[in-house]
Structure formats: C-alpha cells, structure tokens
Scaffold this motif. Sequence first.
Motif, PDB file in Angstrom:
ATOM      1  N   LEU A 165       0.813  -1.211   0.000  1.00 51.43           N
ATOM      2  CA  LEU A 165       0.000   0.000   0.000  1.00 51.43           C
ATOM      3  C   LEU A 165       0.850   1.267   0.000  1.00 51.43           C
ATOM      4  O   LEU A 165       0.540   2.226  -0.707  1.00 51.43           O
ATOM      5  N   VAL A 166       1.936   1.273   0.765  1.00 48.94           N
ATOM      6  CA  VAL A 166       2.776   2.470   0.821  1.00 48.94           C
ATOM      7  C   VAL A 166       3.376   2.767  -0.555  1.00 48.94           C
ATOM      8  O   VAL A 166       3.390   3.906  -1.008  1.00 48.94           O
ATOM      9  N   SER A 201       2.106   1.880  -3.426  1.00 42.95           N
ATOM     10  CA  SER A 201       0.994   2.309  -4.265  1.00 42.95           C
ATOM     11  C   SER A 201       0.687   3.794  -4.051  1.00 42.95           C
ATOM     12  O   SER A 201       0.505   4.551  -5.011  1.00 42.95           O
ATOM     13  N   GLU A 202       0.665   4.216  -2.797  1.00 42.22           N
ATOM     14  CA  GLU A 202       0.422   5.632  -2.492  1.00 42.22           C
ATOM     15  C   GLU A 202       1.579   6.500  -2.987  1.00 42.22           C
ATOM     16  O   GLU A 202       1.362   7.606  -3.489  1.00 42.22           O
ATOM     17  N   GLU A 224       1.273   7.077  -6.733  1.00 41.99           N
ATOM     18  CA  GLU A 224       0.279   8.121  -7.030  1.00 41.99           C
ATOM     19  C   GLU A 224       0.864   9.509  -6.774  1.00 41.99           C
ATOM     20  O   GLU A 224       0.642  10.439  -7.554  1.00 41.99           O
ATOM     21  N   ALA A 225       1.618   9.664  -5.694  1.00 39.91           N
ATOM     22  CA  ALA A 225       2.265  10.940  -5.393  1.00 39.91           C
ATOM     23  C   ALA A 225       3.312  11.277  -6.460  1.00 39.91           C
ATOM     24  O   ALA A 225       3.443  12.433  -6.873  1.00 39.91           O
ATOM     25  N   ARG A 266       5.171   8.645   4.983  1.00 36.36           N
ATOM     26  CA  ARG A 266       4.220   7.707   5.565  1.00 36.36           C
ATOM     27  C   ARG A 266       4.834   7.098   6.811  1.00 36.36           C
ATOM     28  O   ARG A 266       5.962   6.634   6.805  1.00 36.36           O
TER      29      ARG A 266
END
Length: 79
Positions: free
Chosen positions: A53-54, A56-57, A60-61, A76
Amino acid sequence: MNLYDNIIQYGASSGTSVLGTVIYAAGSTPQKPGCQALITPVGDFVGTLGGGLVESEAVEAMRAAGESGRPLVFERRLD
C-alpha cells in the motif's frame, strides 16, 4: 536493463520521467534509504520503493509530481 539505463533511455525522449527515492526509514521496513523507482514517460514502473500500500500511495504521489512538475516529499509512518 537497470534503473539508470532506463533514466538515460527515457531522458532522451519526450515526456516526463519521475524518480522516487526512499530518503529515510526506521525500524523493520521492506526497503532501506537509497532504494529507488522510476516512472517512465510511457507509464512503465521500474524498481521498487518497498511494495504494498505504501508503494501504491507513493506511485500516485510520484505521478502527481510529474504532472505538476514540482518536487515533493511523500511521508508515511507505519506506527
């Protein structure tokens, strides 16, 4: 082809590439400072920032930074 070969290859093409680098990590993490990932102008993702998840985020950033043309620090905390 390694990450730097991709940077050289896509640096000569049109479009924006975005390089993400882990600059700090503490405790038990899947990747350590210095690991990198590249998003090429055609959207390919090369390398890893740790997965899950990290990552993936972070991707996006990275895409948002590429669109805006402005650098950013993505943070994060896992605690």
